[in-house]
Design a protein around this motif. Structure first.
Motif, short mmCIF file in Angstrom:
data_model
loop_
_atom_site.label_atom_id
_atom_site.label_comp_id
_atom_site.label_asym_id
_atom_site.label_seq_id
_atom_site.Cartn_x
_atom_site.Cartn_y
_atom_site.Cartn_z
N GLY A 93 -14.04 74.98 33.16
CA GLY A 93 -14.97 75.65 32.26
C GLY A 93 -16.26 74.86 32.09
N ILE A 94 -16.12 73.55 31.91
CA ILE A 94 -17.30 72.70 31.72
C ILE A 94 -18.17 72.69 32.97
CG2 ILE A 94 -18.04 70.31 31.41
CD1 ILE A 94 -17.03 71.50 28.87
N ALA A 95 -17.54 72.45 34.12
CA ALA A 95 -18.32 72.39 35.37
C ALA A 95 -18.98 73.74 35.65
CB ALA A 95 -17.40 72.00 36.53
N GLY A 96 -18.24 74.82 35.42
CA GLY A 96 -18.78 76.15 35.67
C GLY A 96 -19.96 76.46 34.77
N SER A 97 -19.86 76.05 33.51
CA SER A 97 -20.95 76.40 32.60
C SER A 97 -22.21 75.58 32.91
CB SER A 97 -20.53 76.25 31.14
OG SER A 97 -20.55 74.91 30.78
N GLN A 98 -22.04 74.42 33.55
CA GLN A 98 -23.24 73.69 33.99
C GLN A 98 -23.97 74.48 35.07
OE1 GLN A 98 -22.01 69.52 34.85
NE2 GLN A 98 -23.16 69.11 33.01
N THR A 99 -23.21 74.93 36.07
CA THR A 99 -23.84 75.73 37.12
C THR A 99 -24.45 77.01 36.55
OG1 THR A 99 -22.20 74.88 38.68
CG2 THR A 99 -23.46 76.79 39.37
N SER A 119 -21.13 83.67 30.10
CA SER A 119 -20.17 82.61 29.82
C SER A 119 -18.76 83.15 29.56
CB SER A 119 -20.65 81.74 28.65
OG SER A 119 -20.82 82.52 27.52
N VAL A 120 -18.66 84.35 29.00
CA VAL A 120 -17.32 84.93 28.80
C VAL A 120 -16.64 85.17 30.14
CG1 VAL A 120 -16.00 86.75 27.71
CG2 VAL A 120 -18.26 86.23 26.88
N ILE A 121 -17.38 85.80 31.04
CA ILE A 121 -16.80 86.11 32.35
C ILE A 121 -16.43 84.82 33.06
CG2 ILE A 121 -17.17 87.30 34.54
CD1 ILE A 121 -19.14 89.10 33.18
N LEU A 122 -17.32 83.85 32.98
CA LEU A 122 -17.06 82.58 33.64
C LEU A 122 -15.77 81.94 33.13
CD1 LEU A 122 -18.40 80.23 35.49
CD2 LEU A 122 -18.67 79.14 33.27
N THR A 123 -15.62 81.89 31.80
CA THR A 123 -14.43 81.26 31.24
C THR A 123 -13.17 82.00 31.67
OG1 THR A 123 -15.83 80.90 29.32
CG2 THR A 123 -13.54 80.25 29.12
N THR A 124 -13.26 83.33 31.71
CA THR A 124 -12.10 84.09 32.18
C THR A 124 -11.71 83.63 33.58
OG1 THR A 124 -13.06 85.95 30.98
CG2 THR A 124 -11.21 86.43 32.42
N VAL A 125 -12.72 83.53 34.46
CA VAL A 125 -12.43 83.12 35.84
C VAL A 125 -11.83 81.71 35.88
CG1 VAL A 125 -13.48 82.57 38.07
CG2 VAL A 125 -14.22 84.60 36.81
N THR A 126 -12.47 80.76 35.21
CA THR A 126 -11.99 79.37 35.33
C THR A 126 -10.62 79.20 34.66
OG1 THR A 126 -13.33 78.77 33.41
CG2 THR A 126 -14.26 78.31 35.57
#
Lengths: 509, 509
Positions: A388-394, A485-492
């Motif tokens: 989640g952290i790495a993804g939200s940076q990108t 960010s919601v979609i991203l967190t779901t994926v990660t």
């Protein structure tokens, strides 16, 4: 009412009603009423006025230091029911500051303070407020007061106000304007709020290209005053077509006999009324403008935009991004009734609940595995969290890059390669570190290996998602800051739990 | 070299070297070289020029539509090694756009494109770049070129450039300035970048209060040109003390015989050079200024600030907040070498790892419980996730409220009460919903009750943390946007897992 009568009335009233009445009396009448009062009351009420005097001196002292806590002063005065003192403090504040203060007050106190803002300044204060509070306070005013306060505003601000009010009330404001202003207002209202047409003001000074400097200067002197923030005259030909801008700074240094045609700056191109806010911003940046003309399809000047309005718009944009990423509305009142705010935030929590339950569902698939090796349950949040952290940076990088134009069609692929490269390096590094920590904790080499692999997989996937989600949303016309960010967190979460527990089922049991 | 000799040289070279050399030849010499070439080469190279011609027409067509993808055009030209075409495209772009384009290119291509930017425009381009790329590209220039390009800049931009360069190189730039400019630059360099002193430019026009309008106009005509974005003259008394501003828009409408003293606007107060960026912004807002004077302790005018610089500063501020919340540096190059970016992001992941391991440690305390009831492992991420989402809403609201002044000392408590109220309402709502879903899933009423209670506890705690963490960080002088979300997640993870697993141990086993 004669001062003596007022004094008699005051003496008859109970203590707190008396104070309330006293607060309503004009300061310059106070002195004439005081002598008619009995000595106790005179001291008490004069003390109250001296109090206000004292508060004023204090505030002046403070403001010379550059820092005043108006909020505390106002709330204290409200607590003591000294509305007059509130009015005095407000009177000395700039409308922008009054607006800030109103936003910082809880709704009940806000209404009391709002009632003490002078009608002639109320319009200006409304303009500085965020939409939700603006509408609420505008509705508090009597229609006549609202009309009176709106009439103090420049046209672009009045358009802003009308656009944010309920349509019926807005229409009433429009009808209350003079005929000439109404037609200008109507043409401005036809454009979206964040377009050049919506940003413009109609207070343009036009001069003809074929006249001399001395003629222009004579004409300006006839006008007596120019609109605020005028740094540019719009030069038109005989048919009224826009030719270029004549800066006042050029006008005042030019030879009186030269024709305007030789002095105008044709690089100051007219902005189409339909241009978007970011196009306007780009134009201002490119030409170092303080103000710029807006033209219609026939290249006739219909208004001008000043830099401060462009700057406000751009700032609001980046504010909105920040708020939307947390599922918040940037125009909302932070002191809205708890029930209203709760409902809004409940929606966001509900959407995120889908994410949370998807993650839980994935874990649920591996209950048998978890029963056999409970250490997996202990370590699994680490996998999801790192992803989640790495993804939200990108994700943040891409969202901001899209807004600034750093990320665009020609470099999507390069950016992806880079982000994948970074995630491989960081994935390997942290996979090893975390695996070793897990081995040290649980003394189980296989567990460490599975954990490390899952971390690496999830970081790679996070980079891909952090890159792809905003690009996809942008193409679909959805603001990436809103849903990204919601979609991203779901994926990660899903990938993280699935990779970790799946690998563990395959390899460790 | 004679055109015939160049032609002979071209014929001798291999194909790609020939093209490379051709790209270096001035367009106006091409026509004189072509006749000396053999027919095949003539066609090939002339075709290349026609190509450039074609590209130019295309670009003009595009730009009239308002939208060009310069990035794709440039990368295509680079791919074909047609540097001359790159130069032509760049030449037509505004420095701000060139900067945006450079930022959107990967480092190797960026250097090729940078080499095609004309020296006289290079300084302006540097100013529009973010720090990291600015320094890298400035270091690519020869010292003489850097000095030459810096000499094209206004003083405030030059100060900016010097401040961002390595100190030794900055000192060289400073020494290369003329003596009078150097002393101005040195005094400007003494102020922090985001203070009034750091924002100001020294190009002020001063006039005396006791002269007449006609005298001022005569003086301005002697100057011939005024600095760009001049809308205001600074009025001083005989001793040079600042008295107020004289707007050009007032000057041009005033009677020629009136003294300046009657026309100056004394509300345009001089800004102290030490004032912070947000103070300057506030002043501009309050007075609707396009430019404002900066004064020293003796109330002497030492410079002026223009609105565009203030707007840029404020925009950078909100950009920084967005980036910092994801642990990113807003001045960094998004195409920095993978190794460099990886190292930076690794730090952020490492910090977050502490959070992740704290959460794992809490779960580890309850391994025995998890072994007995594996459904707990399935549901526990829901508790942490809901807390994190709710907390980050409060956190974002407070961080932005602090920046806008909506949240300040007088209303901390009210805000807390509100946030707690919202979290109770949402906590109860979602606790019930989630509990029922869990009961439906696992058919275990106790589990649902424990889950619901944990959610309620965690949302309350999230509101408290989301409110308290930024206020605490702000008081400690730490930017809440930088560390806020990490600390918050740590709190909501730990509390969430502890509450859920702790209650389960107590009540379900």
């Amino acid at each position: 009412m004669h001062p003596a009568k007022v004094a008699a009335l005051l003496e008859l009233l109970e203590n707190d009603k008396r104070l309330a009445l006293w607060q309503q009396i004009d300061p310059h009448r106070e002195g004439r009423i005081l002598p008619h009062l009995n000595i106790t009351l005179r001291r008490e009420l004069a003390g109250d006025s001296a109090d206000a005097q004292h508060a004023r001196q204090e505030a002046q002292l403070d403001s010379s230091k550059g820092e005043v806590n108006h909020l505390e002063a106002i709330r204290e005065a409200l607590g003591l029911k000294k509305l007059k003192r509130v009015g005095k403090i407000l009177h000395r504040m700039h409308p922008a500051k009054v607006a800030g203060l109103l936003e910082a007050l809880p709704p009940e106190e806000r209404l009391s303070v709002w009632s003490m803002v002078e009608t002639e300044r109320a319009g200006k204060v409304l303009i500085y407020l965020h939409d939700e509070i603006r509408v609420a306070l505008a509705l508090e005013l009597d229609l006549e007061d609202l009309i009176a306060s709106a009439s103090q505003l420049e046209l672009d601000d009045r358009v802003d106000l009308i656009q944010s009010l309920p349509s019926e009330l807005g229409a009433k404001l429009l009808r209350a304007s003079s005929a000439s202003q109404r037609s200008q207002l109507e043409s401005m209202l036809a454009y979206p709020e964040d377009s050049a047409g919506g940003l413009m003001n109609a207070d343009v000074i036009q001069v003809r290209a074929d006249v001399k400097v001395s003629t222009v200067l004579r004409y300006l002197r006839l006008l007596e005053t120019l609109p605020p923030q005028t740094d540019l005259l719009m030069v038109v030909d005989r048919k009224g077509h826009y030719q270029g801008g004549l800066r006042l700074s050029v006008l005042v240094t030019a030879d009186l006999e030269r024709p305007v045609a030789e002095l105008l700056d044709s690089a100051i191109v007219g902005i189409a009324a339909s241009a978007s806010g970011s196009e306007v911003d780009q134009r201002f940046k490119e030409l170092d403008l303080l103000s710029a003309p807006v033209v219609d399809e026939d290249n006739r000047v219909i208004g001008r935009i000043t830099l401060d309005d462009v700057a406000d718009l751009m700032r609001e944009d980046s504010e909105r991004t920040l708020m939307q990423m947390a599922g918040l509305d940037d125009e909302a009142d932070i002191f809205a009734p708890v029930l209203v705010s709760s409902r809004r935030r409940a929606v966001w929590l509900g959407i995120n609940l889908i994410t949370a339950f998807s993650a839980a569902w994935v874990i649920g698939l591996f209950q048998a595995t978890l029963e056999q090796l409970v250490a997996l349950a202990v370590l699994m949040p680490i996998v999801a969290s790192m992803g989640g952290i790495a993804g939200s940076q990108t994700l943040t990088l891409v969202i901001r890059g899209l807004a600034l134009g750093q990320v665009q069609k020609g470099n999507f692929r390069i950016l992806l390669n880079r982000e994948l490269g970074i995630s491989i390096l960081n994935g390997v590094l942290w996979a090893v570190v975390i695996a070793l920590l897990a081995v040290a904790w649980f003394g189980h080499w296989g567990l460490g290996a599975v954990l490390g692999s899952a971390i690496l997989i999830n970081l790679l996937c996070a980079a891909l998602a952090g890159w792809g989600i905003p690009l996809l949303l942008e193409r679909m016309g959805i603001d990436p800051a809103l849903a990204g960010s919601v979609i991203l967190t779901t994926v990660t979460d899903i990938v993280g739990f699935f990779a970790f527990l799946g690998l563990a089922s395959l390899l460790l049991l």
